[in-house]
Scaffold this motif. Sequence first.
Motif, PDB file in Angstrom:
ATOM      1  N   GLU B 339      11.054   5.368  30.029  1.00 46.86           N
ATOM      2  CA  GLU B 339      10.602   5.389  28.642  1.00 46.86           C
ATOM      3  C   GLU B 339      10.674   6.809  28.080  1.00 46.86           C
ATOM      4  OE1 GLU B 339       9.842   3.096  26.506  1.00 46.86           O
ATOM      5  OE2 GLU B 339       9.175   4.530  24.980  1.00 46.86           O
ATOM      6  N   ILE B 340      10.246   7.785  28.884  1.00 53.79           N
ATOM      7  CA  ILE B 340      10.234   9.169  28.408  1.00 53.79           C
ATOM      8  C   ILE B 340      11.656   9.717  28.304  1.00 53.79           C
ATOM      9  CG2 ILE B 340       9.589  11.505  29.182  1.00 53.79           C
ATOM     10  CD1 ILE B 340       6.774  10.421  29.628  1.00 53.79           C
ATOM     11  N   THR B 341      12.522   9.299  29.228  1.00 54.59           N
ATOM     12  CA  THR B 341      13.933   9.684  29.120  1.00 54.59           C
ATOM     13  C   THR B 341      14.506   9.198  27.794  1.00 54.59           C
ATOM     14  OG1 THR B 341      14.194   9.518  31.511  1.00 54.59           O
ATOM     15  CG2 THR B 341      16.205   9.498  30.223  1.00 54.59           C
ATOM     16  N   LYS B 342      14.169   7.963  27.456  1.00 54.85           N
ATOM     17  CA  LYS B 342      14.656   7.364  26.201  1.00 54.85           C
ATOM     18  C   LYS B 342      14.157   8.181  24.996  1.00 54.85           C
ATOM     19  CE  LYS B 342      13.372   3.233  24.502  1.00 54.85           C
ATOM     20  NZ  LYS B 342      12.820   1.888  24.764  1.00 54.85           N
ATOM     21  N   GLN B 343      12.869   8.510  25.032  1.00 54.70           N
ATOM     22  CA  GLN B 343      12.289   9.248  23.909  1.00 54.70           C
ATOM     23  C   GLN B 343      12.868  10.653  23.790  1.00 54.70           C
ATOM     24  OE1 GLN B 343       7.972   9.139  23.817  1.00 54.70           O
ATOM     25  NE2 GLN B 343       8.011   6.999  24.387  1.00 54.70           N
ATOM     26  N   VAL B 344      13.039  11.325  24.943  1.00 54.68           N
ATOM     27  CA  VAL B 344      13.575  12.692  24.911  1.00 54.68           C
ATOM     28  C   VAL B 344      15.012  12.664  24.411  1.00 54.68           C
ATOM     29  CG1 VAL B 344      14.233  14.665  26.345  1.00 54.68           C
ATOM     30  CG2 VAL B 344      12.040  13.537  26.716  1.00 54.68           C
ATOM     31  N   ARG B 345      15.755  11.679  24.877  1.00 53.24           N
ATOM     32  CA  ARG B 345      17.152  11.540  24.483  1.00 53.24           C
ATOM     33  C   ARG B 345      17.268  11.385  22.964  1.00 53.24           C
ATOM     34  NH1 ARG B 345      19.003   7.323  27.981  1.00 53.24           N
ATOM     35  NH2 ARG B 345      20.004   8.712  29.454  1.00 53.24           N
ATOM     36  N   LYS B 346      16.411  10.559  22.421  1.00 52.42           N
ATOM     37  CA  LYS B 346      16.404  10.315  20.981  1.00 52.42           C
ATOM     38  C   LYS B 346      15.977  11.588  20.240  1.00 52.42           C
ATOM     39  CE  LYS B 346      14.731   6.671  17.962  1.00 52.42           C
ATOM     40  NZ  LYS B 346      13.673   5.663  17.849  1.00 52.42           N
ATOM     41  N   PHE B 347      14.932  12.220  20.762  1.00 51.38           N
ATOM     42  CA  PHE B 347      14.376  13.421  20.150  1.00 51.38           C
ATOM     43  C   PHE B 347      15.404  14.548  20.115  1.00 51.38           C
ATOM     44  CE2 PHE B 347      11.652  17.299  20.675  1.00 51.38           C
ATOM     45  CZ  PHE B 347      11.029  17.256  19.439  1.00 51.38           C
ATOM     46  N   CYS B 348      16.187  14.675  21.205  1.00 46.24           N
ATOM     47  CA  CYS B 348      17.172  15.747  21.297  1.00 46.24           C
ATOM     48  C   CYS B 348      18.547  15.295  20.817  1.00 46.24           C
ATOM     49  CB  CYS B 348      17.287  16.246  22.726  1.00 46.24           C
ATOM     50  SG  CYS B 348      15.756  16.852  23.397  1.00 46.24           S
ATOM     51  N   ASP B 349      18.625  14.054  20.340  1.00 46.48           N
ATOM     52  CA  ASP B 349      19.881  13.524  19.834  1.00 46.48           C
ATOM     53  C   ASP B 349      20.978  13.557  20.903  1.00 46.48           C
ATOM     54  OD1 ASP B 349      21.109  12.233  17.852  1.00 46.48           O
ATOM     55  OD2 ASP B 349      21.732  14.007  16.720  1.00 46.48           O
ATOM     56  N   LEU B 350      20.638  13.123  22.126  1.00 44.66           N
ATOM     57  CA  LEU B 350      21.605  13.132  23.217  1.00 44.66           C
ATOM     58  C   LEU B 350      22.347  11.808  23.284  1.00 44.66           C
ATOM     59  CD1 LEU B 350      19.526  14.685  26.136  1.00 44.66           C
ATOM     60  CD2 LEU B 350      21.252  15.808  24.728  1.00 44.66           C
ATOM     61  N   ASP B 351      23.549  11.886  23.823  1.00 42.49           N
ATOM     62  CA  ASP B 351      24.342  10.692  24.021  1.00 42.49           C
ATOM     63  C   ASP B 351      23.626   9.772  25.005  1.00 42.49           C
ATOM     64  OD1 ASP B 351      26.761   9.493  25.962  1.00 42.49           O
ATOM     65  OD2 ASP B 351      27.025   9.287  23.798  1.00 42.49           O
ATOM     66  N   PHE B 352      23.683   8.482  24.761  1.00 47.26           N
ATOM     67  CA  PHE B 352      22.951   7.533  25.593  1.00 47.26           C
ATOM     68  C   PHE B 352      23.364   7.606  27.059  1.00 47.26           C
ATOM     69  CE2 PHE B 352      22.249   3.398  27.557  1.00 47.26           C
ATOM     70  CZ  PHE B 352      20.898   3.265  27.326  1.00 47.26           C
TER      71      PHE B 352
END
Lengths: 225, 654
Positions: B339-352
């Motif tokens: 869940e936190i990976t998902k949130q950080v990814r979204k927050f940092c605008d990282l590729d899925f």
Amino acid sequence: MTRKDHKFSSDVMIAGVGGQGTVLASKLLAEAALIDGRLVRTAETIGMAQRGGSVLGHVRMSYQNSDDRGEGVRTQYAKALSSIIMSPLILPGGADLLIGFEPAETVRALEYLSNGGSVVTASRVIAPVSASLGKNTYDGRAEIDYLINCRANGRISKLVIVDGDAACAKLGSLKVLNVVLLGAALALGIINISDQALEEALTKLVKPNYVELNKCALREGRTWI
Amino acid sequence: MSQTFCMGNQAIAYGALRSGVDVVCGYPGTPSSEILQTVANEVKCRQLKNTYVEWSVNEKAALEIAAGASYGGARALVTMKQVGLNVASDALMSLPYLGIKGGLVLVVADDPGPISSQTEQDTRQFAAFAKVPVFDPSTPEEAYLMIQEAFELSERHTTPVIVRPTTRICHGSAAINISLASSESPENKTLGFDRSRDWVIFPKRTYLGHLEIWQRLSQIAKEFDISQFNAIKDTHQSAPSHLGIVAGGISYAYLNDALLGLKNVGAIRLLKIGTPHPFPEDLALQFMEGLSEVLILEELEPVIERELLMLVGKHKLKAKIQGKLTKHATLAGENSIAEITKQVRKFCDLDFFDRGFDKPVAIKGNLEAHAIPELPMRPPVLCAGCPHRASFYAVKRALKGRKAVFSGDIGCYTLGNAAPLNMVDTCLCMGAGFTIPQGLDRVEPDVLHFGFVGDSTFFASGLTGVANAVYNQSNVVLCVLDNSTTAMTGSQPHPGTGMRIGLDSSARDAENALRIPDILKALGVKNVAVVDPFDEDSAVDAVVKAADDPKVSAIVFKSPCITVVKPKSQPHIDANICTNCKLCVREIGCPALIEVNGKIAIDDALCYGCNLCVARCPFDAIRATNQLSGITVTDTKPSSLNSQGSTLEGGTDD
């Protein structure tokens, strides 16, 4: 063991039904990894689910030897803040190995297995009351077939199916299934734990009267590979 | 100094012993129970003469006893789960006004999920409400250090202090360098009650105390600004960050591991909060400098998020705060690395697909052909041989065809609500099993109202309900399910058992065991029956009599939990006679009645030989035998944390 670039630990998921001895299995793995000088974190299901519900044991072991033995816990803490695994939980798709104590529980926990990870499972079913009450019988065959298909299509790389009843009958105790499965898991060579370390862990954690029985169970497990 | 692989709860116990704790009390409740158990084991193994340990009757009693010990200059530890703090809150709310003498630390275990609890309440918020400092560990090793610092802080500022681990800290294990030597030298302690200090909470004292609390909290916040448990860290030393992530408790561990797995994260500034109240404001202000967006990761309530929003308002900062209040984070349940990976990814605008191992697998052949089979549901159930099953079944049989409502309580017997028993219609909190039916009775006097309370719960919170029923002449039947232990949390003793923690079972004090039937009578219940639920006819008779009594009546169902007795000989099913009608399963739902090759059989590994199934068979296919069950071996050493304590655990109580 070579470190995959996206992984920092060797992760083992243990799945079963409350009362099957999963907690001891994960304690044994952890203790053995510790004896081998690795950093370990585990998490257990302890609580209401213990009453015949599904239980998971997460075991995470670092690849490298822990080089900070003997140093103060404060140093360990400072290190923990930097680069060492801190979470006791394995994330879905993160486990290198899944040890299932019951077919349905093995399949239920499969989401935690990495693509191409390996599975050791017991074939004996424990039917929940709801299944005995329902119309659909549950005999575990569909679950075992599913696991076999997963091996065929590459989702699972190595699959070991242990007939726990046969193994336990040979040993004369119904309660050593957990150690039989550990024996099989170790023989797979996926997790880098020495037999010597696991035997040492057994001696430390099991009542003296049962150490020999459990060592036999460990050897029995190896024969299923 | 040696490395010990232990659970967070054990680490907390070791830390408290290292702090030289003198008095330890608590009430069992998952996930907190092993703390006190570990202290008791250590006291026994190492023959520590100066440490007193008790299971108190409930959390309020535990906290007040610890407060008394602290008034006397001793260091005291109180352990409970989060809902236990509701019971202890009366004492907690007043304590900071008067202050304490010896260090007084509460360990209150929160249960995000929840995994084994009635609520998802957040003790960090309760600490702020009660105006006491709180520590929030991210790992078991940090919990070990925090409990020691908590005692120091408590004495330095004469305030109770809360340490609030969550389930994954309590039941997570790690290798920790534990020092068993006490760092506290007993000579430094001044034991004894000081009459010259004001320990009486009058309104005037409260007013002055309130001013002292404000001052104390602002001083502690300054200490927390430089505490080792709070830290700012940049993922890139050189590049300036405009993104910031704040995490507290186990969420910081998840964040750490999520970041280990993510490539190309870029420059992010991290803030770890280990002391959420009083909030380390200056440290947070330093963290916020130059940030435009901040993501908050925490479980349960948005405690840190609200603090940062206040900071932003107070200092007119530009940063946007993302968290639960902005629906960027999940509102209920546990966090996870995923869940936190998902949130950080979204927050940092990282590729899925930044992370290696959540790429889709290349499956050979047709995946649809190998669809995942429908897995049987596996909810927790009453154990095979559990006396609660027999008690519920006796009530069910006796009241067949009559309109009745069954109110339950907190413990294993809550599981009586499952099919096929369906015998628990309500369950709210500790003690409500005896009071909810009284309320229902005022509304539906023509319906039978039964209340079920366990033996440990009876002592913890049941007595008030009995007194109320007698005093207000409520027409209810109060049932005590007495299995001689606090089963759900791992078989702790209680006042009815004659056992105390640390005593050998040979030292059982039967003389001073509190007798539940006598207490019911003393509280004014005239009709009190004591029955063995496995004596089916007597049990049914007692239920019918109690139901027909127009006044409050009580039944004590007495039979020990299977975890404290040996299994008896197992019954056998004659496959030639069995018609596979499954009536036995439909009546009692015992997990040892299993289907093998289309026939009902008895699972050797589970059956405890209670024989409740024998009389259920209309064809006499199930017969009692003299054959002993297959359950003879227990594998773990009882000393390495009582084997049951670590394996059989549950809600608060039995």
